[in-house]
Design an enzyme around this catalytic site. Sequence first.
Site, short mmCIF file in Angstrom:
data_model
loop_
_atom_site.label_atom_id
_atom_site.label_comp_id
_atom_site.label_asym_id
_atom_site.label_seq_id
_atom_site.Cartn_x
_atom_site.Cartn_y
_atom_site.Cartn_z
CG HIS A 12 35.98 34.84 44.31
ND1 HIS A 12 36.27 35.23 45.61
CD2 HIS A 12 36.06 35.95 43.55
CE1 HIS A 12 36.51 36.53 45.62
NE2 HIS A 12 36.40 36.99 44.37
CG HIS A 31 37.60 37.24 39.25
ND1 HIS A 31 36.56 38.14 39.31
CD2 HIS A 31 38.14 37.21 40.49
CE1 HIS A 31 36.47 38.63 40.54
NE2 HIS A 31 37.43 38.07 41.27
#
Length: 174
Positions: free
Chosen positions: A160, A162
């Site tokens: 992922h 950010h």
Amino acid sequence: ASPAGEAGPRLGPRLSAWWSHTSNADEAAKRVADEIRSGLQPWEERGRWDAMLYAGARDVAPATLFDKILSKEIPSEVVFEDALCLAFRDINPVAPAHILIIPKHRDGLTGLGAATAEHSAILGHLMVAAAAIAKQEGLSEFRLVTNNGEGAGQSVFHLHLHLIGGRPLEWPPG
């Protein structure tokens, strides 16, 4: 090494056991293994295995919180979604804008350190999506971060990004 050489973990346990048996069994099986090796040699020379590396055995990691968000078992504030990725607001933001961008199919990407050449398209797509999301959020200045491993602060083992912005960010981070 490649499937034409040492099978090892690249082929997974069942296929590796078959290859080992075929490579070391009776004379007929050895001839078959030799034929397979000679047929695969051109692929080896051209690096054609790179696109199939770990295929079929590459995502054996346990399901994560993000899998539950993707399946809508856990609610999230989605800010962007397309066929390949999902972006939602972080529940513990470190800035006014803190958005997580994840691939919809983990495909072995438990973190950036697990990336191979076959992941190039999704990695590029995540970057383009991040730029579009930043624009959508009105961010002309932002930081894009990925953590790889617990020591780097990764707590969910599904790659992922950010997307962080909305305030001045200091350097170095962390």
